[in-house]
Design an enzyme around this catalytic site. Structure first.
Site, short mmCIF file in Angstrom:
data_model
loop_
_atom_site.label_atom_id
_atom_site.label_comp_id
_atom_site.label_asym_id
_atom_site.label_seq_id
_atom_site.Cartn_x
_atom_site.Cartn_y
_atom_site.Cartn_z
N GLU A 1 0.82 -1.20 0.00
CA GLU A 1 0.00 0.00 0.00
C GLU A 1 0.86 1.26 0.00
O GLU A 1 1.84 1.36 0.75
CB GLU A 1 -0.89 -0.01 1.24
CG GLU A 1 -1.70 1.24 1.45
CD GLU A 1 -2.35 1.29 2.82
OE1 GLU A 1 -3.26 2.11 3.01
OE2 GLU A 1 -1.94 0.51 3.71
N LYS B 1 -9.48 2.95 -2.83
CA LYS B 1 -9.93 2.39 -1.55
C LYS B 1 -11.28 2.98 -1.14
O LYS B 1 -11.47 4.20 -1.12
CB LYS B 1 -8.87 2.68 -0.48
CG LYS B 1 -9.15 2.02 0.86
CD LYS B 1 -8.02 2.32 1.84
CE LYS B 1 -8.27 1.64 3.18
NZ LYS B 1 -7.21 2.00 4.15
N CYS C 1 -5.27 -2.34 2.82
CA CYS C 1 -5.18 -2.17 4.26
C CYS C 1 -6.34 -2.86 4.96
O CYS C 1 -6.62 -4.02 4.68
CB CYS C 1 -5.11 -0.67 4.58
SG CYS C 1 -4.75 -0.26 6.30
#
Length: 422
Positions: free
Chosen positions: A180, A246, A294
């Site tokens: 990430e 995301k 994440c």
């Protein structure tokens, strides 16, 4: 202060509500503890993941058993929420056994444990696993503050390209994954990074997933920015398939709750990120995969959606340098065990400082890396041809728990107080 506020203002009131609701329903209706407690607990766990900008479904009760995957194989039927309901029910029976000094509730709970183990052993023996492709995950081990030091940027990119070349030399590798936000900035601000990645990918002829920042500009001169991932195909082109942005953002650090994100665009460690709204299943020659960034690994709906849309495996990219060597690093990785079992898809995980690892569709982890070391790991990612009941029906246990909670509260409000509950 932000995290303390989240605990006191969001999490603590939730547990206060479940304590009040449990006492209220039991006093008014006299319904048994083994019915009231599991329903309320499961409904609250669902709510924790659906509170808008403050949602944080971290390590639900069902995820606590990921070290014994045989016991939770039936998550392919009811998901992690089904395991939560079962555990809360089992604890209620244990309480009754101790409070009443009788063996029957404990025996009933033990019988369900035996059934769960039997189902798990059967699935482990009969589920047919097949390899999709071999994935290499990079763990560059970049420090929390080092990553965003402007003086370190170019050297960090050079390190990532060096590790990519190393990964491509491993046997059978057909996909390379960076962690990430591995690139500490935007391609639009650093076109030399874009060209460097393209050149490396064209050299190795292996697709590479790159964690970076993305931006979308508007006609009025404003823009939204995203925590994102880009797929460079084997020709070095990243425009053939859209970036993944995301969706579920960490409260405070990625998005300050309830306030306009533009207020925080220039502040460090306070987030003005925007929510992503597209969920591509990336296609490579060997199959398809979906990306979760994440702590999106804690959200069951993303993995379910990818599976329904034809994904063969999941790719989780993350940066856990925030957590240091605390237990949170291990808690974070545990969520992927449940996602693998629920969907019967394998998972590859690339973490900046660890734990990078692979999870098979039975929830078994392998090639897990130690923390705080530079490492490249490669392994075949496995999948199945199964479309589980949980993928087909969704989080049906949560739906029943929510309906049950409404029914219990309605019954409590409508009935006079009952005496002598136990």
């Amino acid at each position: 202060a932000g995290y303390l506020g989240a605990i006191l203002l969001v999490l603590a009131p939730g547990w206060l509500l479940i304590a009040w609701g449990y006492g209220f329903v039991r006093r008014r209706t006299g319904l048994p503890v083994w019915l009231v407690f599991p329903i309320l607990w499961t409904a609250l766990e669902w709510c924790a993941g659906h509170l808008g900008d403050v949602r944080f479904p971290w390590l639900g009760l069902g995820t606590s058993l990921t070290r014994v995957p045989t016991l939770v194989q039936w998550a392919d039927l009811g998901g992690a929420r089904g395991i939560t309901l079962w555990l809360a029910w089992g604890n209620a029976l244990a309480y009754l056994a101790l409070a009443r000094r009788t063996w029957r509730p404990a025996a009933l709970a033990a019988a369900t444990v035996v059934l769960a183990l039997a189902y798990g052993a059967w699935r482990e023996r009969t589920l047919v696993l097949r390899p999709v492709t071999t994935v290499a995950v990079l763990q560059p081990n970049v420090g929390f503050r080092e990553k965003w030091d402007p003086r370190q940027r170019d050297s960090l990119v050079a390190q990532l390209t060096r590790l990519t070349l190393q990964a491509a030399r491993l046997p059978g590798v057909r996909l390379v994954a960076w962690p990430e936000a591995a690139l500490p900035g935007y391609f639009i601000d650093h076109p030399q990074w874009d060209e460097l990645v393209r050149r490396v990918v064209r050299e190795i002829r292996v697709p590479v997933v790159v964690g970076a920042l993305d931006a979308e500009f508007h006609g009025d001169g404003g823009y939204d920015y995203f925590n994102a991932a880009f797929l460079f195909d084997s020709t070095g082109d990243r425009s053939a398939q859209p970036s993944y942005r995301k969706k579920y953002l960490v409260p405070i650090t990625e998005r300050v709750p309830f306030l306009p994100p533009k207020w925080f665009g220039d502040l460090r460690w306070f987030g003005g990120f925007s929510h992503g709204d597209r969920f591509p299943v990336y296609r490579i020659a060997e199959g398809g995969f979906g990306i979760v960034i994440c702590y999106e690994s804690a959200y069951e709906d993303l993995a379910r959606g990818y599976r329904r849309d034809g994904a063969d495996f999941l790719l989780n990219i993350t940066n856990d340098a925030w957590f240091g060597r605390t237990v949170a690093v291990h808690q974070h990785a545990a969520h992927l065990v449940m996602r693998a079992i629920e969907t019967r898809m394998g998972v590859a995980r690339a973490a900046n400082t660890g734990i990078s690892q692979f999870v098979d569709p039975l929830g078994r982890t392998h090639r897990s890396t130690p923390l705080d070391v530079e490492r490249v790991e490669a392994s075949p990612v496995l999948t199945t041809s199964v479309r589980t009941l949980y993928v087909r029906l969704g989080d049906w246990v949560a739906a029943l728990a929510l309906a049950g909670t409404v029914a219990l509260l309605a019954a409590a409000f409508l009935r006079p107080r009952s005496q002598g509950v136990s």
